[in-house]
Write an enzyme that holds these catalytic residues in place. Structure first.
Site, mmCIF file in Angstrom:
data_model
loop_
_atom_site.group_PDB
_atom_site.id
_atom_site.type_symbol
_atom_site.label_atom_id
_atom_site.label_comp_id
_atom_site.label_asym_id
_atom_site.label_seq_id
_atom_site.Cartn_x
_atom_site.Cartn_y
_atom_site.Cartn_z
ATOM 1 N N ARG A 272 0.852 -1.184 0.000
ATOM 2 C CA ARG A 272 0.000 0.000 0.000
ATOM 3 C C ARG A 272 0.892 1.240 0.000
ATOM 4 O O ARG A 272 1.682 1.453 0.924
ATOM 5 C CB ARG A 272 -0.913 0.024 1.245
ATOM 6 N N HIS B 212 -3.045 10.964 0.236
ATOM 7 C CA HIS B 212 -2.695 10.662 1.632
ATOM 8 C C HIS B 212 -2.211 11.980 2.251
ATOM 9 O O HIS B 212 -1.013 12.207 2.416
ATOM 10 C CB HIS B 212 -1.617 9.580 1.676
ATOM 11 N N GLU C 136 -7.843 8.434 5.604
ATOM 12 C CA GLU C 136 -8.344 9.002 6.859
ATOM 13 C C GLU C 136 -9.024 10.366 6.679
ATOM 14 O O GLU C 136 -8.562 11.372 7.223
ATOM 15 C CB GLU C 136 -7.209 9.118 7.876
ATOM 16 N N ASN D 202 -8.094 1.757 9.266
ATOM 17 C CA ASN D 202 -6.834 2.060 9.958
ATOM 18 C C ASN D 202 -7.141 2.041 11.455
ATOM 19 O O ASN D 202 -7.946 2.845 11.929
ATOM 20 C CB ASN D 202 -6.326 3.470 9.600
ATOM 21 N N TYR E 298 -5.344 1.573 15.460
ATOM 22 C CA TYR E 298 -4.131 1.440 16.266
ATOM 23 C C TYR E 298 -4.374 1.304 17.762
ATOM 24 O O TYR E 298 -3.635 0.643 18.448
ATOM 25 C CB TYR E 298 -3.263 2.701 16.102
ATOM 26 N N GLU F 270 -4.101 -0.201 7.918
ATOM 27 C CA GLU F 270 -3.023 0.296 8.786
ATOM 28 C C GLU F 270 -3.216 -0.218 10.193
ATOM 29 O O GLU F 270 -4.330 -0.229 10.714
ATOM 30 C CB GLU F 270 -3.008 1.825 8.878
HETATM 31 C C1 NOJ Z 1 -2.172 7.366 10.168
HETATM 32 C C2 NOJ Z 1 -1.747 7.863 8.835
HETATM 33 O O1 NOJ Z 1 -2.459 7.320 7.763
HETATM 34 C C3 NOJ Z 1 -0.257 7.778 8.603
HETATM 35 O O2 NOJ Z 1 0.063 8.768 7.709
HETATM 36 C C4 NOJ Z 1 0.484 7.897 9.917
HETATM 37 O O3 NOJ Z 1 1.862 7.982 9.742
HETATM 38 C C5 NOJ Z 1 0.131 6.699 10.749
HETATM 39 N N1 NOJ Z 1 -1.310 6.553 10.886
HETATM 40 C C6 NOJ Z 1 0.768 6.689 12.131
HETATM 41 O O4 NOJ Z 1 0.380 7.797 12.842
#
Ligand code: NOJ
Length: 485
Positions: A96, A142, A187, A317, A319, A385
């Site tokens: 990606r 992006h 995002e 995405n 985390y 992500e």
């Molecule tokens: C979100 C974003 O898509 C990416 O650009 C960023 O570096 C990562 N997550 C980590 O924060």
């Protein structure tokens, strides 16, 4: 000896209890993710035009922890062959990456001319990926929109929407024969809320206008792909949506509703219109009952019909997680955060990292996958992500732990909850320029030496881990196996 045996039994039980011993399904795909501004460098070389991130990092260096920029970054513009070798070594099914709009169209518009050097860079890269049998997942935007967008108030008016659609058409024409997955924008919630913030005049209103136009752009591009490209190119198209998991901090009705509201403001804000044709009721209600109730734009009937059902899969995405407490804020000065009306705290059992928003809470992955499935139906979900941050180490056992536990949560979602998760990509292939932290926050499987002009890449321990997972399609007994290139 005895102690060692007891210890190893204990370890086996602990691992067996926490890490799924299931195999990833045969058609489950693995990748790694990057983005143009964060890795390419060559910010003003070979005809590239200025982007919003060039402008932001040059004009407001204080907004970046180490005052750095992506002028050179990982220098992937010149080192793409090495990057592809790393992808091959890892054994990923897909890569990606994003296109730099202003490298292809220096002014952002077709009338401003096409930069052939930029086109060649991406075209050669796609050929090389194809030769390596690695599928391409391409993000059109992006964060790094052409600079002209700032002058023209970004997406706050519809004026620039057509430019985005024209750029997408050009990208489909030039590259679509070699692209399996398209993501229109990365995002959009984060972009509208954070990346654009500097350029807003009325934050509590502009944030919604920006997302509103992005939703319309996405839908227009989806229909364009369907009409002109899908039949011969056969790709899949979506939009990469971010969300943390919001866990109610207590059993109270207020906190349970607050957590749902947070998910709706972060994920539902974009997902709801693109799946059901309108903003979530919870969101509409929260803004309508605020002191400034008319800030959320309204879709017409025709627009609702056009925007709904415009993703081929859900791209996620994810985390981190937060505990969520209701915070009925009655301030007159409205912002997006106040509209959500929550307080975020951390569960003390979550491992923290060098970034205040990223905590290791693997169960959040399974919960968010379940929530998406419950809220948006049984659509395929591809995790675009997920990754761990550290300050600089080759012995990244904490990253290995993060990947192993989050991937285990994905397996639980697939096997125990029957959620249709079709793939996973980790952020990131290598350390790169992180938004607002520059080079101080490292997300890579590969370390990059940013003090050397050659920007050497060195495998961290997690390279061996991820490679093994991809080969064995299994998480147990992989933790320390197969180090390095
Ligand atoms: C979100 C974003 O898509 C990416 O650009 C960023 O570096 C990562 N997550 C980590 O924060």
């Amino acid at each position: 000896m005895r102690v060692a045996v007891v210890f190893s039994i204990f370890l086996t039980i602990r691992v067996a209890n926490t890490i799924s011993d299931k195999f990833f399904p045969p058609d489950f795909v693995f990748g790694v993710s990057t983005s143009a501004y964060q890795i390419e460098g060559a910010w003003n070389l070979s005809g590239k035009g200025e982007s919003m991130l060039d402008y932001l990092s040059h004009t407001y260096p204080n907004s970046i922890t180490d005052r750095s920029n992506g002028d050179i970054a990982c220098d992937s513009y010149h080192k793409i062959d090495e990057d592809i070798e790393m992808l091959k070594h890892l054994g990923v099914n897909f890569y990606r990456f994003s296109l730099s709009w202003s490298r292809i169209l220096p002014t952002g518009s077709i009338e401003g001319g096409v930069n052939l050097a930029g086109v060649k860079y991406y075209s050669d890269m796609l050929d090389k990926l194809k030769a390596a049998k690695i599928d391409a997942m391409v993000t059109l935007v992006h964060f790094d929109v052409p600079i002209g967008f700032i002058k023209e108030k970004m997406f706050r008016t519809e004026k620039l929407n057509q430019m985005f659609v024209d750029y997408a058409r050009l990208a489909f024409n030039l590259f679509g024969d070699r692209v399996k997955y398209w993501l229109t924008i990365n995002e959009p919630a984060g972009f509208s809320k954070d990346e654009m913030r500097t350029f807003y005049t009325d934050r509590g209103r502009d944030v919604y206008l920006t997302a509103h136009n992005i939703i319309k752009c996405h839908a227009a591009i989806y229909h364009l792909y369907n009409k002109e490209f899908r039949e011969q190119q056969g790709g899949k198209l979506s939009i990469a949506l971010n969300t943390d998991w919001y866990e109610p901090a207590s059993d109270s009705k207020e906190d349970i509703e607050a957590a749902e509201r947070a998910l709706m403001f972060e994920f539902g804000w974009i997902a709801h219109p693109l799946i059901y044709g309108d903003y979530p009721e919870i969101m509409k209600k929260a803004i309508a009952s605020s002191p400034s109730p008319l800030r959320l734009p309204v879709f017409t009937y025709e627009e609702k019909e056009t925007i709904k059902d415009t993703v081929d899969f859900i791209a996620l995405n994810h985390y981190s997680s937060f505990l969520t407490t209701n915070d009925p804020n009655k301030d007159v000065d409205r912002t997006f955060d106040k509209d959500i009306g929550i307080l975020k705290t951390l569960d003390p059992s979550w491992e923290t990292t060098i970034l205040d928003w990223l905590h290791v809470a693997p169960s959040g992955m399974r919960k968010v996958l379940n929530w998406i499935n419950k809220t948006y139906g049984n659509k395929p979900i591809l995790i675009t992500e997920n990754g761990y941050v550290e300050g600089g180490t080759l012995k990244d056992d904490r990253r290995i732990n993060y990947l192993q536990t989050y991937l285990s949560s994905v397996l639980d979602a697939i096997y125990i909850d029957n959620i249709n998760v079709i793939g996973y990509s980790t952020w990131s292939l290598m350390d790169n320029w992180e938004l607002y932290s520059g080079y101080s926050a490292k997300f890579g499987l590969y370390y990059v030496n940013f003090t050397s002009p050659n920007r050497e890449r060195i495998a961290k321990d997690s390279v061996g881990f991820y490679k093994n997972v991809l080969e064995s399609r299994h998480l147990v007994n992989n933790r320390n196996a197969g180090n390095h290139v």
